[in-house]
Design an enzyme around this catalytic site. Sequence first.
Site, mmCIF file in Angstrom:
data_model
loop_
_atom_site.group_PDB
_atom_site.id
_atom_site.type_symbol
_atom_site.label_atom_id
_atom_site.label_comp_id
_atom_site.label_asym_id
_atom_site.label_seq_id
_atom_site.Cartn_x
_atom_site.Cartn_y
_atom_site.Cartn_z
ATOM 1 C CB SER A 141 -0.953 -0.044 1.201
ATOM 2 O OG SER A 141 -1.970 0.923 1.086
ATOM 3 C CG ASP A 166 -4.318 -4.803 -2.593
ATOM 4 O OD1 ASP A 166 -4.626 -5.260 -3.707
ATOM 5 O OD2 ASP A 166 -5.172 -4.436 -1.763
ATOM 6 C CG HIS A 308 -5.442 -2.931 1.576
ATOM 7 N ND1 HIS A 308 -4.962 -2.850 0.290
ATOM 8 C CD2 HIS A 308 -4.831 -1.932 2.272
ATOM 9 C CE1 HIS A 308 -4.111 -1.844 0.195
ATOM 10 N NE2 HIS A 308 -4.006 -1.283 1.385
#
Length: 345
Positions: A141, A166, A308
């Site tokens: 992220s 991700d 996530h």
Amino acid sequence: METALHEHRLALRMRPGRKRDFSPVLWSQYFESMEDVVVENETDLLNCSYTFRIYKSGSEGPVLLLLHGGGHSALSWAVFTSAIISRIQCRIVALDLRGHGETKVRNPEDLSAETMSKDVGNVVEALYGDLPPPIMLIGHSMGGAIAVHTAVANLVPSLLGLCMIDVVEGNVKSGQIRNLESARVSMVGQVKQCEGAASPECPKAIVEGIIEEEEEEEEDDEGGGSVNKRKKEDDTETKKEHLYTWRIELAKTEKYWDGWFRGLSNLFLSCPTPKLLLLAGVDRLDKDLTIGQMQGKFQMQVLPQCGHAVHEDAPDKVAEAVATFLIRHRFTEPIGGFQCVFPAC
């Protein structure tokens, strides 16, 4: 409303078969060592020394420099570290980025891509001097965005490869952990006791409270409801019941999101090193990445049924993907009888 929520939680705890161990696990169960790297900041007018907390494992092979997502800490890589070390020859360095975990800097609120990428370069220099070993940047992220910015700025001269987990332009979701084992070691790095709390909060309650929030959300989703609790909403509830809150409020970092993610896909594609993209779902792909993937500019793997926090929810699968990538490019050797299967794309 609060009474009903409390009763619901009690019912969850008393439900047969739901007894689980929420007690925190020390970092030493997954990493071999911990240290604070001192960085002299020459641009700081006060000449302050900054200390960056890192966790390490392994003694040979390329260095995998792990950068966590927003609101997380280096401890989020704990279970992944055990998984990857058992598969290939490599060295792990997991870093608490500024404003996160146990890293101490004079201006922790400065989370710009430029500042944080320079931090990464400074830590590498402090660790290895002018002759760093081969290094692969792996980021989740926000950390994935910082990895890309670090690579583009050539702040790691021995860069071997680049992996984003991700990360897609505009994706700023935090998401909670679905893997209890990972939560037991990593959640302590994400929360802190609220100011003015009367007594220290039991660390076990921290993990248990977070996991229960996630379980309630999943149960509501299964029943057809739509409950998407965000950290800002959780803060109020946890302050009342558990006397703890998040170490960093992600909402306050919003002014930096544009700098982290705008044009990130093209920056990622422009990096000349071998690249790996791991996603929780194909819906994360934007147009530029889709075209780049079709042109073979990077290796991609989708790991479904993950939240996530892909590397925490499925550490073994992420470790296998990273290990296979490194072996495929002959950057390292397998150990422990690890057999990799090269993906089709």
